[in-house]
Motif scaffolding. Structure first.
Motif, PDB file in Angstrom:
ATOM      1  N   ALA A 139       0.813  -1.215   0.000  1.00 21.91           N
ATOM      2  CA  ALA A 139       0.000   0.000   0.000  1.00 21.91           C
ATOM      3  C   ALA A 139       0.848   1.268   0.000  1.00 21.91           C
ATOM      4  CB  ALA A 139      -0.921   0.007   1.222  1.00 21.91           C
ATOM      5  N   THR A 140       2.161   1.117   0.075  1.00 26.91           N
ATOM      6  CA  THR A 140       3.074   2.247   0.148  1.00 26.91           C
ATOM      7  C   THR A 140       3.838   2.406  -1.160  1.00 26.91           C
ATOM      8  OG1 THR A 140       3.369   1.894   2.526  1.00 26.91           O
ATOM      9  CG2 THR A 140       5.012   3.251   1.401  1.00 26.91           C
ATOM     10  N   MET A 141       3.851   3.638  -1.684  1.00 24.08           N
ATOM     11  CA  MET A 141       4.668   3.933  -2.852  1.00 24.08           C
ATOM     12  C   MET A 141       5.989   4.530  -2.370  1.00 24.08           C
ATOM     13  SD  MET A 141       3.981   6.356  -6.221  1.00 24.08           S
ATOM     14  CE  MET A 141       2.319   5.718  -6.408  1.00 24.08           C
ATOM     15  N   LEU A 142       7.079   4.008  -2.884  1.00 28.26           N
ATOM     16  CA  LEU A 142       8.416   4.485  -2.523  1.00 28.26           C
ATOM     17  C   LEU A 142       9.116   4.944  -3.805  1.00 28.26           C
ATOM     18  CD1 LEU A 142      10.567   4.817  -0.283  1.00 28.26           C
ATOM     19  CD2 LEU A 142      11.341   2.506  -0.839  1.00 28.26           C
ATOM     20  N   LEU A 143       9.565   6.195  -3.790  1.00 29.93           N
ATOM     21  CA  LEU A 143      10.242   6.774  -4.944  1.00 29.93           C
ATOM     22  C   LEU A 143      11.646   7.216  -4.559  1.00 29.93           C
ATOM     23  CD1 LEU A 143       7.416   9.096  -6.365  1.00 29.93           C
ATOM     24  CD2 LEU A 143       7.868   6.705  -6.933  1.00 29.93           C
ATOM     25  N   ARG A 144      12.526   7.214  -5.550  1.00 27.67           N
ATOM     26  CA  ARG A 144      13.885   7.668  -5.285  1.00 27.67           C
ATOM     27  C   ARG A 144      14.376   8.550  -6.432  1.00 27.67           C
ATOM     28  NH1 ARG A 144      18.092   2.592  -6.109  1.00 27.67           N
ATOM     29  NH2 ARG A 144      17.801   2.310  -8.354  1.00 27.67           N
ATOM     30  N   ILE A 145      15.263   9.487  -6.079  1.00 31.27           N
ATOM     31  CA  ILE A 145      15.862  10.392  -7.046  1.00 31.27           C
ATOM     32  C   ILE A 145      17.358  10.445  -6.795  1.00 31.27           C
ATOM     33  CG2 ILE A 145      15.478  12.450  -5.617  1.00 31.27           C
ATOM     34  CD1 ILE A 145      14.946  14.031  -8.182  1.00 31.27           C
ATOM     35  N   PRO A 146      18.180  10.386  -7.838  1.00 33.73           N
ATOM     36  CA  PRO A 146      19.626  10.398  -7.627  1.00 33.73           C
ATOM     37  C   PRO A 146      20.137  11.802  -7.303  1.00 33.73           C
ATOM     38  CG  PRO A 146      19.151  10.350  -9.962  1.00 33.73           C
ATOM     39  CD  PRO A 146      17.827  10.214  -9.261  1.00 33.73           C
ATOM     40  N   LEU A 147      21.253  11.855  -6.596  1.00 37.27           N
ATOM     41  CA  LEU A 147      21.883  13.133  -6.264  1.00 37.27           C
ATOM     42  C   LEU A 147      22.942  13.492  -7.308  1.00 37.27           C
ATOM     43  CD1 LEU A 147      22.252  12.678  -2.402  1.00 37.27           C
ATOM     44  CD2 LEU A 147      20.608  14.116  -3.636  1.00 37.27           C
ATOM     45  N   SER A 148      22.632  13.214  -8.556  1.00 40.25           N
ATOM     46  CA  SER A 148      23.598  13.441  -9.626  1.00 40.25           C
ATOM     47  C   SER A 148      23.590  14.873 -10.150  1.00 40.25           C
ATOM     48  CB  SER A 148      23.325  12.468 -10.784  1.00 40.25           C
ATOM     49  OG  SER A 148      21.971  12.567 -11.206  1.00 40.25           O
ATOM     50  N   GLU A 149      22.559  15.659  -9.787  1.00 43.90           N
ATOM     51  CA  GLU A 149      22.495  17.052 -10.221  1.00 43.90           C
ATOM     52  C   GLU A 149      21.989  17.894  -9.049  1.00 43.90           C
ATOM     53  OE1 GLU A 149      20.899  19.729 -14.025  1.00 43.90           O
ATOM     54  OE2 GLU A 149      20.074  17.726 -13.673  1.00 43.90           O
ATOM     55  N   ALA A 150      22.895  18.578  -8.378  1.00 44.71           N
ATOM     56  CA  ALA A 150      22.534  19.293  -7.156  1.00 44.71           C
ATOM     57  C   ALA A 150      23.466  20.477  -6.938  1.00 44.71           C
ATOM     58  CB  ALA A 150      22.592  18.357  -5.950  1.00 44.71           C
ATOM     59  N   SER A 151      22.978  21.448  -6.180  1.00 43.16           N
ATOM     60  CA  SER A 151      23.797  22.599  -5.789  1.00 43.16           C
ATOM     61  C   SER A 151      23.592  22.878  -4.311  1.00 43.16           C
ATOM     62  CB  SER A 151      23.439  23.840  -6.615  1.00 43.16           C
ATOM     63  OG  SER A 151      22.102  24.241  -6.370  1.00 43.16           O
ATOM     64  N   VAL A 152      24.572  23.529  -3.695  1.00 48.09           N
ATOM     65  CA  VAL A 152      24.548  23.828  -2.259  1.00 48.09           C
ATOM     66  C   VAL A 152      24.991  25.265  -2.033  1.00 48.09           C
ATOM     67  CG1 VAL A 152      25.613  23.329  -0.025  1.00 48.09           C
ATOM     68  CG2 VAL A 152      24.936  21.446  -1.520  1.00 48.09           C
ATOM     69  N   LYS A 153      24.269  25.965  -1.156  1.00 50.33           N
ATOM     70  CA  LYS A 153      24.693  27.295  -0.719  1.00 50.33           C
ATOM     71  C   LYS A 153      24.706  27.330   0.799  1.00 50.33           C
ATOM     72  CE  LYS A 153      23.269  31.097  -2.752  1.00 50.33           C
ATOM     73  NZ  LYS A 153      22.388  32.126  -3.365  1.00 50.33           N
ATOM     74  N   VAL A 154      25.742  27.954   1.345  1.00 50.44           N
ATOM     75  CA  VAL A 154      25.864  28.121   2.793  1.00 50.44           C
ATOM     76  C   VAL A 154      26.158  29.589   3.073  1.00 50.44           C
ATOM     77  CG1 VAL A 154      27.153  27.518   4.867  1.00 50.44           C
ATOM     78  CG2 VAL A 154      26.672  25.767   3.146  1.00 50.44           C
ATOM     79  N   SER A 155      25.288  30.216   3.851  1.00 47.26           N
ATOM     80  CA  SER A 155      25.471  31.617   4.227  1.00 47.26           C
ATOM     81  C   SER A 155      25.860  31.681   5.699  1.00 47.26           C
ATOM     82  CB  SER A 155      24.176  32.406   3.996  1.00 47.26           C
ATOM     83  OG  SER A 155      24.325  33.746   4.419  1.00 47.26           O
ATOM     84  N   LYS A 156      27.048  32.190   5.975  1.00 47.40           N
ATOM     85  CA  LYS A 156      27.528  32.318   7.351  1.00 47.40           C
ATOM     86  C   LYS A 156      28.368  33.582   7.496  1.00 47.40           C
ATOM     87  CE  LYS A 156      31.232  29.037   6.239  1.00 47.40           C
ATOM     88  NZ  LYS A 156      31.908  27.770   6.641  1.00 47.40           N
ATOM     89  N   GLY A 157      27.947  34.632   6.807  1.00 48.01           N
ATOM     90  CA  GLY A 157      28.705  35.868   6.796  1.00 48.01           C
ATOM     91  C   GLY A 157      28.571  36.666   8.086  1.00 48.01           C
ATOM     92  N   VAL A 158      29.326  37.752   8.148  1.00 48.46           N
ATOM     93  CA  VAL A 158      29.326  38.642   9.306  1.00 48.46           C
ATOM     94  C   VAL A 158      28.518  39.888   8.975  1.00 48.46           C
ATOM     95  CG1 VAL A 158      31.528  37.781  10.129  1.00 48.46           C
ATOM     96  CG2 VAL A 158      31.478  39.719   8.546  1.00 48.46           C
ATOM     97  N   VAL A 159      28.341  40.740   9.973  1.00 50.05           N
ATOM     98  CA  VAL A 159      27.648  42.006   9.748  1.00 50.05           C
ATOM     99  C   VAL A 159      28.449  42.838   8.741  1.00 50.05           C
ATOM    100  CG1 VAL A 159      26.856  44.138  10.808  1.00 50.05           C
ATOM    101  CG2 VAL A 159      26.617  41.970  12.032  1.00 50.05           C
ATOM    102  N   ASN A 160      27.758  43.344   7.746  1.00 48.00           N
ATOM    103  CA  ASN A 160      28.426  44.054   6.651  1.00 48.00           C
ATOM    104  C   ASN A 160      27.883  45.476   6.545  1.00 48.00           C
ATOM    105  OD1 ASN A 160      30.093  44.453   4.408  1.00 48.00           O
ATOM    106  ND2 ASN A 160      28.495  43.776   2.986  1.00 48.00           N
TER     107      ASN A 160
END
Length: 219
Positions: free
Chosen positions: A148-169
């Motif tokens: 009764a459960t549908m399980l789907l998967r997607i590869p991590l072959s196309e991805a981007s990452v952003k991390v913001s950890k700047g200071v007061v500017n």
């Protein structure tokens, strides 16, 4: 290294881009919620879904009659976003207020996991991710529940990452303003466990703190 495609190329705030797989994995593993975009007959829609990673794929699940899953099952192109909010940057000027965050975007299409034994393994992996050792204690899913459960998967072959950890500017001309400036952190805490009222006194409280590290909170 992360993929480099026209869809993953970061053009805004390029200095926030991260290119290592570890950063992508950490964001997905901590977030566990993906906002998933599709186009249907009424236009674009974005739905939040529980999601988890096993190796280089992300998995989602739901009932077989889910409209979102039925659409994704057909292999339509989609986009998943994961976001962790870490706090506010409070500047002396309204314009320079900002935020600390970690975000990931995954492009591609889902495929179906049909085999019930494989479904069981992957769903149990999710349970173990949020509560280590729990699959050794609970009743595991039966064939009816798995079917009764549908399980789907997607590869991590196309991805981007952003991390913001700047200071007061702040602008130089604002530095002497008598205004507090700094960082307002946000912290996600997990725990402590809260038992249901009808729980037997002979059942011991488990310890799942190992899955959460410094985020685990004992009241």
């Amino acid at each position: 290294m992360l993929s480099n495609t026209p869809r993953t190329q970061i053009k805004k705030a390029v200095h926030k881009a991260q290119f290592d797989l570890e950063s992508l994995h950490q964001i997905i593993d901590e977030s566990l919620i993906a906002h998933i975009a599709i186009n249907n007959e009424q236009g674009p829609v974005v739905i939040p879904m529980l999601a988890w990673r096993v190796d280089d794929h992300v998995y989602i699940h739901g009932a077989n009659n889910s409209r979102l899953l039925r659409s994704l099952k057909n292999g339509v192109q989609t986009c998943l976003t994961f976001t962790l909010f870490d706090g506010w940057i409070l500047a002396r000027s309204a314009f320079h207020h900002s935020a600390h965050y970690r975000s990931a975007v995954v492009f591609g299409h889902f495929t179906v996991v049909d085999d019930n034994r494989e479904k069981d393994r992957l769903l149990n992996h999710f349970v173990e991710h949020i509560a280590p050792g729990r699959t050794q204690e609970v009743r595991l899913s039966n064939e009816r529940e798995l079917s009764a459960t549908m399980l789907l998967r997607i590869p991590l072959s196309e991805a981007s990452v952003k991390v913001s950890k700047g200071v007061v500017n702040d602008d130089k001309e604002d530095l002497d303003l008598p205004v507090w400036a700094g960082y307002l952190p946000y912290r996600t805490v997990v725990g402590p466990l809260k038992a249901v009222d009808e729980l037997s006194d002979v059942v011991e409280t488990p310890d799942y703190s190992a899955a959460y590290g410094h985020r685990w909170h004992n009241a």
